[in-house]
Structure formats: structure tokens, C-alpha cells
Write a protein that holds these residues in place. Structure first.
Motif, PDB file in Angstrom:
ATOM      1  N   PHE A  23       0.799  -1.129  -0.059  1.00  0.00           N
ATOM      2  CA  PHE A  23      -0.201   0.047  -0.057  1.00  0.00           C
ATOM      3  C   PHE A  23       1.057   1.216  -0.119  1.00  0.00           C
ATOM      4  O   PHE A  23       0.606   2.137  -0.726  1.00  0.00           O
ATOM      5  N   ALA A  24       1.833   1.266   0.795  1.00  0.00           N
ATOM      6  CA  ALA A  24       2.823   2.508   0.821  1.00  0.00           C
ATOM      7  C   ALA A  24       3.557   2.561  -0.513  1.00  0.00           C
ATOM      8  O   ALA A  24       3.770   4.085  -0.836  1.00  0.00           O
ATOM      9  N   ILE A  50       2.019   6.825  -7.187  1.00  0.00           N
ATOM     10  CA  ILE A  50       1.102   7.388  -7.445  1.00  0.00           C
ATOM     11  C   ILE A  50       1.346   9.056  -7.268  1.00  0.00           C
ATOM     12  O   ILE A  50       1.021   9.885  -8.120  1.00  0.00           O
ATOM     13  N   THR A  51       2.019   9.306  -6.175  1.00  0.00           N
ATOM     14  CA  THR A  51       2.503  10.531  -5.756  1.00  0.00           C
ATOM     15  C   THR A  51       3.437  11.105  -6.661  1.00  0.00           C
ATOM     16  O   THR A  51       3.425  12.266  -7.280  1.00  0.00           O
ATOM     17  N   LEU A  52       4.554  10.148  -7.171  1.00  0.00           N
ATOM     18  CA  LEU A  52       5.519  10.432  -7.918  1.00  0.00           C
ATOM     19  C   LEU A  52       4.886  10.680  -9.402  1.00  0.00           C
ATOM     20  O   LEU A  52       5.485  11.606 -10.284  1.00  0.00           O
ATOM     21  N   LEU A  53       4.087   9.922  -9.767  1.00  0.00           N
ATOM     22  CA  LEU A  53       3.386   9.941 -11.085  1.00  0.00           C
ATOM     23  C   LEU A  53       2.466  11.094 -11.330  1.00  0.00           C
ATOM     24  O   LEU A  53       2.541  11.864 -12.428  1.00  0.00           O
ATOM     25  N   LEU A  54       1.880  11.520 -10.282  1.00  0.00           N
ATOM     26  CA  LEU A  54       0.875  12.899 -10.439  1.00  0.00           C
ATOM     27  C   LEU A  54       1.847  14.100 -10.144  1.00  0.00           C
ATOM     28  O   LEU A  54       1.319  14.895 -11.011  1.00  0.00           O
ATOM     29  N   SER A  55       3.020  14.268  -9.731  1.00  0.00           N
ATOM     30  CA  SER A  55       3.771  15.157  -9.758  1.00  0.00           C
ATOM     31  C   SER A  55       4.718  15.316 -11.142  1.00  0.00           C
ATOM     32  O   SER A  55       5.276  16.405 -11.130  1.00  0.00           O
ATOM     33  N   LEU A  56       4.724  14.442 -11.810  1.00  0.00           N
ATOM     34  CA  LEU A  56       5.730  14.397 -12.857  1.00  0.00           C
ATOM     35  C   LEU A  56       5.525  15.317 -13.836  1.00  0.00           C
ATOM     36  O   LEU A  56       6.429  16.228 -14.344  1.00  0.00           O
ATOM     37  N   PRO A  57       4.124  15.679 -14.423  1.00  0.00           N
ATOM     38  CA  PRO A  57       3.981  16.873 -15.447  1.00  0.00           C
ATOM     39  C   PRO A  57       4.283  18.232 -15.028  1.00  0.00           C
ATOM     40  O   PRO A  57       4.836  18.809 -15.868  1.00  0.00           O
ATOM     41  N   MET A  58       4.142  18.377 -13.612  1.00  0.00           N
ATOM     42  CA  MET A  58       4.533  19.820 -13.376  1.00  0.00           C
ATOM     43  C   MET A  58       6.061  19.823 -13.041  1.00  0.00           C
ATOM     44  O   MET A  58       6.666  20.944 -13.389  1.00  0.00           O
ATOM     45  N   ASP A 101      -8.502  11.583 -12.861  1.00  0.00           N
ATOM     46  CA  ASP A 101      -8.658  10.184 -13.122  1.00  0.00           C
ATOM     47  C   ASP A 101      -7.835   9.205 -12.283  1.00  0.00           C
ATOM     48  O   ASP A 101      -8.111   8.235 -11.879  1.00  0.00           O
ATOM     49  N   LYS A 102      -6.265   9.383 -12.344  1.00  0.00           N
ATOM     50  CA  LYS A 102      -5.429   8.565 -11.458  1.00  0.00           C
ATOM     51  C   LYS A 102      -5.863   8.676 -10.053  1.00  0.00           C
ATOM     52  O   LYS A 102      -5.890   7.619  -9.171  1.00  0.00           O
ATOM     53  N   MET A 103      -6.089  10.024  -9.454  1.00  0.00           N
ATOM     54  CA  MET A 103      -6.430   9.962  -8.003  1.00  0.00           C
ATOM     55  C   MET A 103      -7.779   9.434  -7.716  1.00  0.00           C
ATOM     56  O   MET A 103      -7.992   8.522  -6.616  1.00  0.00           O
ATOM     57  N   VAL A 104      -8.909   9.266  -8.621  1.00  0.00           N
ATOM     58  CA  VAL A 104     -10.067   8.602  -8.359  1.00  0.00           C
ATOM     59  C   VAL A 104      -9.838   7.299  -8.417  1.00  0.00           C
ATOM     60  O   VAL A 104     -10.488   6.461  -7.398  1.00  0.00           O
ATOM     61  N   GLY A 105      -9.289   6.776  -9.539  1.00  0.00           N
ATOM     62  CA  GLY A 105      -8.855   5.212  -9.669  1.00  0.00           C
ATOM     63  C   GLY A 105      -8.115   4.733  -8.414  1.00  0.00           C
ATOM     64  O   GLY A 105      -8.708   3.714  -7.748  1.00  0.00           O
ATOM     65  N   PHE A 106      -7.242   5.516  -7.789  1.00  0.00           N
ATOM     66  CA  PHE A 106      -6.377   5.079  -6.724  1.00  0.00           C
ATOM     67  C   PHE A 106      -7.581   5.097  -5.509  1.00  0.00           C
ATOM     68  O   PHE A 106      -7.071   3.914  -4.783  1.00  0.00           O
ATOM     69  N   LEU A 111     -12.687  -0.155  -2.606  1.00  0.00           N
ATOM     70  CA  LEU A 111     -13.092  -1.395  -2.972  1.00  0.00           C
ATOM     71  C   LEU A 111     -12.405  -2.676  -2.374  1.00  0.00           C
ATOM     72  O   LEU A 111     -12.942  -3.504  -2.004  1.00  0.00           O
ATOM     73  N   ASN A 112     -11.090  -2.314  -2.166  1.00  0.00           N
ATOM     74  CA  ASN A 112     -10.203  -3.402  -1.374  1.00  0.00           C
ATOM     75  C   ASN A 112     -10.200  -3.272   0.107  1.00  0.00           C
ATOM     76  O   ASN A 112      -9.342  -3.904   0.545  1.00  0.00           O
TER      77      ASN A 112
END
Length: 89
Positions: free
Chosen positions: A9-10, A16-24, A71-76, A82-83
Motif C-alpha cells: 500500500f505504501a 502514484i504521488t510521483l506519477l502525479l507530480s511528474l507533469p509539473m 482520473d488517476k486519483m479517483v482510480g487510486f 473497493l479493497n
């Protein structure tokens, strides 16, 4: 909850944090390099010349990438919720 579950989980949260910060970060890097070359060529050493364009470029990058980011944040978040019964056991 097993240690493997917590580590997984960690790990996914960090990914996901690294992926979300990548564009900026990528936009900031490109704008910074271009402005550094411009400053070196013209020998203008003004701090606002680098700060303001980076700020504007990052704002534009956030606006353009916002649908993908959400989309990425909502999916995560959906995957976590769900799990959740599986995590509790």
C-alpha cells in the motif's frame, strides 16, 4: 493486515504521488533550462525572470493535466475503497 500489505500500500501510494507530480516537475525543468540558457546568453541575472515564467508554466501544466490527474486519483481512491474489506482481514 500483514506487513506485506502495508508495504504494498505504501509503495503504491508513493508511486502514484510521483506519477502525479511528474507533469509539473517536467514542465518546470524544461522552462528552467530554457530560461537558464537565455539568461546565460544575455547575461541578465534577474530572479523574477526565472520565477514568474516557471509559475505560469506550472499553472498551465496543472490545468492541462487536471483531467488525467483526477482520473488517476479517483482510480487510486476507488481501488483502496473497493479493497478495504481485503485490507481489514
Amino acid at each position: 493486515m500483514t506487513p506485506e500489505t502495508v508495504i504494498g500500500f505504501a509503495r503504491s501510494a508513493i508511486e502514484i504521488t510521483l506519477l502525479l507530480s511528474l507533469p509539473m516537475l517536467a514542465v518546470s525543468l524544461v522552462v528552467g533550462v530554457v530560461l537558464s540558457v537565455l539568461q546565460a546568453a544575455t547575461q541578465i541575472q534577474e530572479m523574477t525572470l526565472t520565477f514568474v515564467p516557471k509559475l505560469v508554466a506550472m499553472f498551465i501544466a496543472i490545468i492541462l493535466a487536471f483531467p488525467w490527474l483526477m482520473d488517476k486519483m479517483v482510480g487510486f481512491t476507488r481501488d483502496i475503497l473497493l479493497n478495504l474489506p481485503k485490507y481489514i482481514q
